[in-house]
Design an enzyme around this catalytic site. Structure first.
Site, short mmCIF file in Angstrom:
data_model
loop_
_atom_site.label_atom_id
_atom_site.label_comp_id
_atom_site.label_asym_id
_atom_site.label_seq_id
_atom_site.Cartn_x
_atom_site.Cartn_y
_atom_site.Cartn_z
CD GLU A 432 -1.78 1.03 3.29
OE1 GLU A 432 -1.64 -0.06 3.89
OE2 GLU A 432 -2.34 2.01 3.79
CG ASP A 505 0.54 1.18 6.86
OD1 ASP A 505 1.64 0.62 6.70
OD2 ASP A 505 0.30 2.35 6.50
CG ASP A 507 -3.26 2.22 9.57
OD1 ASP A 507 -3.58 1.42 8.67
OD2 ASP A 507 -2.72 3.31 9.34
CG ASP A 509 -6.74 4.67 6.21
OD1 ASP A 509 -7.97 4.58 6.40
OD2 ASP A 509 -6.14 5.74 5.99
#
Ligand code: 0RA
Length: 642
Positions: A432, A505, A507, A509
């Site tokens: 990403e 990641d 997280d 997102d």
């Protein structure tokens, strides 16, 4: 009941057979419950529940309660007829003991003889007994409470009559057992997994109340399912976050001992969501019941569209695909003697069932359309759009494929390819963002690791058709890099990388992007998942420094353990990684890309139904269902719940 001092030689022979049988189960649990992992552990619960559901299907039980006790043991109580307790002629022991100790005894004993049974699991509750450190059966029957206890499958004493029943006692059976911790890798059942299957059971057994209680935490977790609408409720549930085009259509019919129950409803979606079941067991590979449903759908819509003048005689007929776009359907049949293609990949084979389903659906749908012309027109228009879009998509796809074949370099510009050309050695990281992509390019071993950075969020493929999807640059790059095509013409033999690894990641997102990618692969390259090529990389969440020692932690628990294990007075500092970009190239290699250290999770799809619900829930706003998406591990390190 038989007194142990009056054993006959027959009985001795029978009991040796029993011990050998139970021993065989304990030696090879894989043959009976499919292994020793979490899935097998849950299979044990469902095996016991299936017996109670069989009672419900026989019309003898309307309430099942599954309780996870505080210590993790399982209790399943039903209000059926109760397992028979009288002496069984073949064994000279009570039927209860026979059912619990003889392999494959199940419903055939006791003379009750079910019309329909969840046959596939069918290993019998004796396999559960053999794999339990203890099992206690309470039977409320014939005016008394009967009880017998087993340890590792072996009876501890005879069946005993505990007491007469009181007015408050409901008839039925309660089975309480603890999965043997020396056999199962993890003996802690997951609430969400049980809830998912029990909900499905309740949908498929109209009017049955199924309660699940988890007493491992306080206050206890509890859910109750009861669907008066049967599979119609199931369809409404699946469509709860979709825009529907009409109320669900439903048909229920019994022909020659086969019960057919089907419900369907069109939505504004572009994908099909059809699930078929035989005797409450999901049939991911479909079979005769699915074929019958599809045939009826295509035939009735084409007939209706022509008769109503919505398409001209000169127009081509709708293809099956055209009539299925956006449909959500549940097909449930209950067959006395289900024939399945195999034990694992389930497909129903009983030939006569196809016609029963086709007739039931065709009659119901034709009747419904003639009574609901407005909805009929909406459905036909949906099919028309689908047919046009399909031909546009075909052109777009041909264009993309031809273009990539003709271009001097068929590979996307941003792909940093690896040196090796051997797919079995090669892997591609889908990363990403450009910055993380840059770090990954520096950190990788370019001999066998390719990097494909994707910018920002990829398209949500649930909300677009193939022609639009193929206009998306990120998806085009992905398709070109993998080399196997997309949709109907996926050809795995052209796969350029044996491992396809999603690296996002840790997280919110990141998890969203991972979900979008998984959805894409699930919808357009399921073969990639089925063949075990798709993986998710696991970046660490923390770097824990204790004195001079640095250790990466991949979960909260691991971090806590590292902090707790640090010697007193040592300086402990914790660095949290939110993004891949916070690591430098060598850290990223060390923690997430080096085959020696990294933790890769292989993505598997056990059954399309579970997977689709999973994706749908991951997309939605509910938080707890997100955790249900279970990936099995490639490196045998651990499991991950997203
Ligand atoms: C054999 C025969 C009959 C019922 C059962 C087994 C039975 C098994 C289980 C397992 C869990 N709950 C159950 N409930 C019933 C039929 C007995 C009759 O004809 O009365």
């Amino acid at each position: 009941m038989t007194d142990s001092t009056t054993l006959t030689s027959d009985y001795t022979a029978a009991s040796i057979q029993v011990l050998e049988g139970l021993e065989a189960v304990r030696r090879r649990p894989g043959m009976y419950v499919g292994g020793t992992d979490l899935k097998a552990l849950h299979h044990m619960v469902f095996e016991v529940v299936d017996n109670a559901v069989d009672e419900a299907m026989a019309g003898e039980c309307d309430h099942i309660e599954v309780t996870v006790l505080a210590d993790g043991a399982i209790s399943v109580r039903d209000n059926g007829r109760g397992i028979p307790v009288e002496t069984h002629p073949a064994t000279g022991r009570s039927t209860l003991e026979t059912v619990m100790t003889k392999l494959h005894a199940g419903g055939k004993f006791g003379g009750g003889g079910y019309k329909v049974s969840g046959g596939l699991h069918g290993v019998g509750v004796s396999a559960v007994n053999a794999l339990s450190s203890f099992l206690e059966a309470d039977v409320y029957r014939d005016g008394h409470l009967w009880r017998q206890r087993f340890e590792r499958g072996i009876p501890i004493g005879d069946i005993e009559c505990v007491r007469p029943l009181t007015a408050d006692d409901e008839r039925g059976t309660r089975i309480t057992y603890a999965a043997d911790p020396t056999i199962f890798e993890d003996a802690d059942v997951r609430y969400d997994a049980l809830r998912h299957r029990l909900r499905e059971m309740a949908f498929l057994t109209r009017g049955l109340t199924v309660r699940l209680r988890d007493e491992r935490q306080s206050p206890a977790l509890e859910t109750t399912f009861c669907f008066e609408g049967g599979v119609r409720s199931f369809v409404q549930y699946l469509n709860r976050e979709r825009v529907t085009l009409h109320p669900a259509v439903h048909v229920e019919r019994e022909v020659e001992g086969t019960q057919v129950e089907v419900a369907w409803q069109y939505t504004d979606a572009f994908v099909e969501n059809t699930y078929s079941f035989a005797n409450t067991i999901v049939t991911p590979d479909g079979g005769v019941h699915l074929t019958g449903f599809r045939a009826a759908l295509t035939r009735v819509i084409n007939d209706y569209a022509r008769k109503a003048g919505l398409i001209k005689d000169a127009d081509a007929s709708f293809s099956g695909d055209d009539t299925r776009e956006g449909i959500t359907a549940i097909i449930s049949v209950k067959v006395p003697d289900p024939q399945f293609e195999s034990q694992t990949k389930v497909k129903l084979l009983n030939a006569d069932v196809r016609q029963h389903v086709e007739n039931a659906v065709a009659d119901a749908f034709a009747g419904w359309l003639s009574e609901n012309p407005r909805e009929g027109r909406v459905i036909v228009e949906k099919c028309l759009t689908a047919a046009r879009a399909r031909s546009a998509a075909r052109q777009a796809r041909d264009l993309v494929i031809r273009k990539s074949a003709l271009e001097s370099s068929a590979l996307p510009g941003k792909l940093a390819d690896c040196v090796t050309r051997k797919p079995e050695n090669a892997e591609v990281y889908i990363v990403e963002g450009d910055s993380a992509g840059g770090t990954a390019k520096q950190g990788r071993d370019r001999q066998f690791q390719a990097i494909l950075p994707l910018r920002g969020k990829i398209l949500n493929v649930e909300k677009a058709r193939l022609d639009k999807i193929l206009h998306n640059n990120e998806i085009r790059a992905l398709v070109q890099a993998l080399g196997i095509g997309i949709g109907d013409d996926v050809d795995l033999s052209h796969l350029r990388y044996g491992r396809v690894i999603i690296m996002t990641d840790a997280d919110v997102d990141g998890s969203h992007i991972r979900t979008l990618l998984l959805t894409f692969f699930y919808r357009y390259m399921p073969q990639l998942i089925e063949a075990g090529h798709l993986h998710v990389a696991q970046p660490p969440l923390y770097l824990v420094k204790a004195g001079k020692t640095k250790t990466y932690a991949y979960s909260e628990g691991q971090k806590e353990a590292l902090v707790a294990a640090a010697a007193e007075r040592t300086n402990v500092s914790i660095q949290r990684y939110k993004g891949l970009g916070e690591m430098n190239a060598s850290q990223l290699w060390e923690t997430t890309m080096d085959p020696v250290n990294r933790q890769l999770l292989r993505v598997s799809i056990d059954d399309a139904a579970a997977a689709d619900l999973t994706f749908e829930m991951l997309m939605g706003s509910e938080v707890s269902p997100r955790r249900r998406f279970i990936l099995t591990h490639a490196s045998a390190v651990r499991n991950l719940d997203i």
